[in-house]
Design an enzyme around this catalytic site. Structure first.
Site, PDB file in Angstrom:
ATOM      1  N   TRP A  58       2.039 -35.878   7.164  1.00  0.00           N
ATOM      2  CA  TRP A  58       0.722 -36.479   7.335  1.00  0.00           C
ATOM      3  C   TRP A  58       0.485 -37.688   6.442  1.00  0.00           C
ATOM      4  CZ3 TRP A  58      -1.146 -36.376   2.511  1.00  0.00           C
ATOM      5  CH2 TRP A  58      -0.742 -35.340   1.660  1.00  0.00           C
ATOM      6  N   ASN A  59       1.329 -37.893   5.415  1.00  0.00           N
ATOM      7  CA  ASN A  59       0.949 -38.882   4.401  1.00  0.00           C
ATOM      8  C   ASN A  59       1.148 -40.334   4.838  1.00  0.00           C
ATOM      9  OD1 ASN A  59       3.701 -38.316   4.302  1.00  0.00           O
ATOM     10  ND2 ASN A  59       3.862 -38.591   2.092  1.00  0.00           N
TER      11      ASN A  59
ATOM     12  N   LYS B  12       6.704 -33.787  17.168  1.00  0.00           N
ATOM     13  CA  LYS B  12       5.554 -33.035  16.668  1.00  0.00           C
ATOM     14  C   LYS B  12       5.016 -33.731  15.423  1.00  0.00           C
ATOM     15  CE  LYS B  12       4.992 -30.153  13.572  1.00  0.00           C
ATOM     16  NZ  LYS B  12       3.709 -30.692  13.022  1.00  0.00           N
ATOM     17  N   PRO B  13       3.883 -34.424  15.548  1.00  0.00           N
ATOM     18  CA  PRO B  13       3.272 -35.013  14.365  1.00  0.00           C
ATOM     19  C   PRO B  13       2.571 -33.947  13.534  1.00  0.00           C
ATOM     20  CG  PRO B  13       1.924 -35.471  16.290  1.00  0.00           C
ATOM     21  CD  PRO B  13       3.140 -34.727  16.782  1.00  0.00           C
ATOM     22  N   ALA B  14       2.232 -34.297  12.300  1.00  0.00           N
ATOM     23  CA  ALA B  14       1.518 -33.363  11.428  1.00  0.00           C
ATOM     24  C   ALA B  14       0.172 -32.993  12.032  1.00  0.00           C
ATOM     25  CB  ALA B  14       1.328 -33.992  10.054  1.00  0.00           C
TER      26      ALA B  14
ATOM     27  N   GLY C 154       9.506 -33.973   5.228  1.00  0.00           N
ATOM     28  CA  GLY C 154       8.545 -32.986   4.765  1.00  0.00           C
ATOM     29  C   GLY C 154       9.083 -32.218   3.578  1.00  0.00           C
TER      30      GLY C 154
ATOM     31  N   GLU D 163      14.609 -35.744   5.250  1.00  0.00           N
ATOM     32  CA  GLU D 163      14.068 -36.453   4.090  1.00  0.00           C
ATOM     33  C   GLU D 163      13.059 -35.506   3.473  1.00  0.00           C
ATOM     34  OE1 GLU D 163      12.021 -37.892   1.526  1.00  0.00           O
ATOM     35  OE2 GLU D 163      10.881 -38.891   3.108  1.00  0.00           O
ATOM     36  N   LEU D 164      13.460 -34.906   2.329  1.00  0.00           N
ATOM     37  CA  LEU D 164      12.708 -33.780   1.775  1.00  0.00           C
ATOM     38  C   LEU D 164      11.988 -34.178   0.486  1.00  0.00           C
ATOM     39  CD1 LEU D 164      15.443 -31.078   2.514  1.00  0.00           C
ATOM     40  CD2 LEU D 164      13.581 -31.880   3.984  1.00  0.00           C
TER      41      LEU D 164
ATOM     42  N   CYS E  15       6.406 -38.894  -1.387  1.00  0.00           N
ATOM     43  CA  CYS E  15       7.611 -38.289  -1.956  1.00  0.00           C
ATOM     44  C   CYS E  15       8.275 -39.217  -2.967  1.00  0.00           C
ATOM     45  CB  CYS E  15       8.591 -37.919  -0.847  1.00  0.00           C
ATOM     46  SG  CYS E  15       9.038 -39.304   0.221  1.00  0.00           S
TER      47      CYS E  15
ATOM     48  N   GLU F 285       6.130 -31.199  -6.997  1.00  0.00           N
ATOM     49  CA  GLU F 285       5.513 -32.483  -6.687  1.00  0.00           C
ATOM     50  C   GLU F 285       4.000 -32.380  -6.832  1.00  0.00           C
ATOM     51  OE1 GLU F 285       7.378 -35.239  -3.538  1.00  0.00           O
ATOM     52  OE2 GLU F 285       7.692 -33.220  -2.762  1.00  0.00           O
TER      53      GLU F 285
ATOM     54  N   SER G 121      10.549 -48.600  -0.988  1.00  0.00           N
ATOM     55  CA  SER G 121      10.609 -48.452   0.467  1.00  0.00           C
ATOM     56  C   SER G 121      10.641 -49.804   1.160  1.00  0.00           C
ATOM     57  CB  SER G 121       9.394 -47.659   0.958  1.00  0.00           C
ATOM     58  OG  SER G 121       9.377 -46.374   0.380  1.00  0.00           O
TER      59      SER G 121
END
Length: 496
Positions: free
Chosen positions: A161-162, A185-187, A239, A261-262, A295, A392, A452
């Site tokens: 969602w971020n 599937k989006p958040a 996520g 990507e965790l 993240c 986190e 990024s």
């Protein structure tokens, strides 16, 4: 400073049904779930609440469309992505407002995310026509070796969602470029931006069945059928590490390709010789982007003990001056956290750190009133025994821990199972690079708080994930190598 105000109603909402095989439709049960504005606690709209029946229809549509989509030309796919890029930029303001309404980031940041997210569409529009192969001869000269790269097949895409636009475009972009169909599937907290993106891709000419979107309040009810279908050949997920482990286990049943990507737990190392003002600005960039809900956020700020108090004072001055409130308002720099659970987590981590000896320099207590706000907070002298050292924070809390030597700084930086990103500040480039090389992460910001970029390979090591997104290697995650052997025949003798 904290300001409250109600939001203006959104007038440009996307279709709120599921998208399956090119058709917008309600869920099989007719159920919906609400999307909340985290700044005001108002319900923005209800969206379709998909279930396992909808999930099966979506993955079957993706499977049926795969062969025809893979057969399209690279230029055809490229031009769809380019048109989508132009439409996203053209609709920057409406997309930014949608994003701010459903996840809280200030409009200025949301506009920046639109630019960032759109760039993945443009980048992979250019990569689509650069998928290359090879032809060689075996060393004995008997055979030709032809190598091509082909789409891996239908892809399961699950996003957080971020960054609701950019997380979609950096997965959907390379999948389209490579010739893969998708189920997405989006958040559940932020489905509207993803639905708007799907509409833009449809308008750009994406054929039916190539992208299928299932919104749901029960992620496992949708994603598990996709993973067990035998149709999906790859999963791309951003996520938590906990969910990533589950998907990795599920992918084993059909030996699916995985891009994960965790979680991160970034160390931000400030050496004694760092430019203090530059380091403070870098910490602001690495900590306060997206209210700290990233993240890549600086989770542990490690500062040479001899400058730790000066650094903490300057950082606290900057953070205390930030304006907190509804991101739709002009001048707001810090919006709400995503939900009450997120705010409670931040409060718990701060309380735990203070209980273990940390000193609150600024902030440190949740705001009252509507919305899930937490003030920008600086903690000094944070103990490595604190829970936030291994968790986190995902909030606007800068946790500062002093160190006494470069060796100790590296040891502290590596004292985590995560390995996504680190940051190093020093005016001695050899020192900066030496520490950067010793930090066990997939990315390092050297005298920079931002890493990024669509042109750079984003990803981590250890429990921060598998694979890379963006750059020239990002499309490789969606392609398989296919090898053909062709015997070389001796030429027939020429007639006299």
């Amino acid at each position: 400073m904290h300001r409250h105000s109600p939001s203006e109603p959104l007038t440009d909402l996307p279709p709120t049904g599921l998208l399956i095989d090119g058709v917008r439709r309600p869920s099989s049960t007719g159920k919906t779930f609400p999307v909340e504005n985290p700044a005001t606690n108002e319900i923005l709209v209800e969206v379709a609440d998909g279930d396992a029946t909808d999930a099966r229809a979506a993955i079957e549509a993706a499977g049926a469309a795969q062969a025809d989509w893979a057969a399209t030309s690279p230029r055809y796919r490229s031009e769809i992505l380019r048109r989508a890029y132009e439409l996203v930029i053209e609709r920057k303001e409406s997309l930014a407002r949608l994003m701010t309404a459903e996840m809280g980031k200030p409009l200025a940041e949301a506009r920046g995310e639109v630019d960032y997210g759109a760039e993945f569409l443009r980048w992979f529009s250019e990569e689509a026509v650069r998928i290359s192969g090879d032809m060689t001869t075996t060393p004995d000269g008997v055979n030709r070796v032809l190598v091509s790269r082909v789409p891996v097949g239908p892809v399961v895409i699950v996003t957080p969602w971020n960054f609701p636009l950019a997380m979609g475009t950096r997965k959907i972009g390379p999948a389209i470029a490579a010739g893969c169909t998708m189920v997405f599937k989006p958040a559940e907290q932020t489905p509207l931006t993803s639905l708007a993106l799907a509409s833009i891709l449809e308008e750009a000419g994406l054929p039916k069945g190539v992208l299928n979107v299932v919104t749901t309040s029960s992620p496992s009810e949708v994603v598990t059928p996709w993973m067990s279908s035998g149709i999906a050949r790859k999963v791309s997920f951003t996520g938590s590490t906990a969910v990533g482990r589950i998907l990795l286990e599920q992918s084993a049943a059909h030996v699916m390709r995985t891009s994960l990507e965790l979680g991160g737990n970034a160390a931000f190392v400030v050496c004694r010789d760092a430019d203090l003002d530059l380091a403070v600005q870098g910490a602001m960039d690495a900590k306060m982007r997206n209210m700290g809900e990233a993240c890549t956020a600086a989770n542990r700020i490690l500062v040479d003990r001899r400058i730790a108090d000066a650094f903490a004072g300057k950082l606290a001055e900057r953070m205390a001056a930030m304006t907190v409130g509804n991101g739709m308002e002009p001048g707001i720099e810090v919006g709400p956290l995503i939900d009450e659970a997120g705010r409670e987590k931040v409060s718990r981590l701060v309380d735990d750190a203070v209980g273990r000896g940390a000193r609150v320099v600024t902030g440190g207590a949740a705001a009252s009133g509507p919305g899930y706000f937490y003030p920008p907070t600086v903690l000094a002298e944070v103990s490595p025994d604190s829970e936030l050292w291994s968790t986190e924070i995902f909030g606007p809390v800068a946790a500062i821990t002093p160190f006494d030597s470069e060796e100790q700084a590296v040891e502290l930086a590596n004292a985590t199972s995560a390995g996504l990103v680190g940051y190093v500040y020093s005016q001695d480039i050899d020192r900066a690079l030496t520490i950067s090389e010793a930090i066990d992460t997939g990315m390092v910001g050297v005298n920079s708080g931002l890493v990024s970029n669509p042109a750079a390979p984003f990803g981590g090591v250890k429990e921060s994930g598998l694979g890379r997104e963006g750059s020239t290697v990002g499309i490789d995650e969606f392609l398989e190598y296919k090898y053909y052997t062709v015997p070389r025949r001796s030429p027939a003798p020429l007639a006299d």
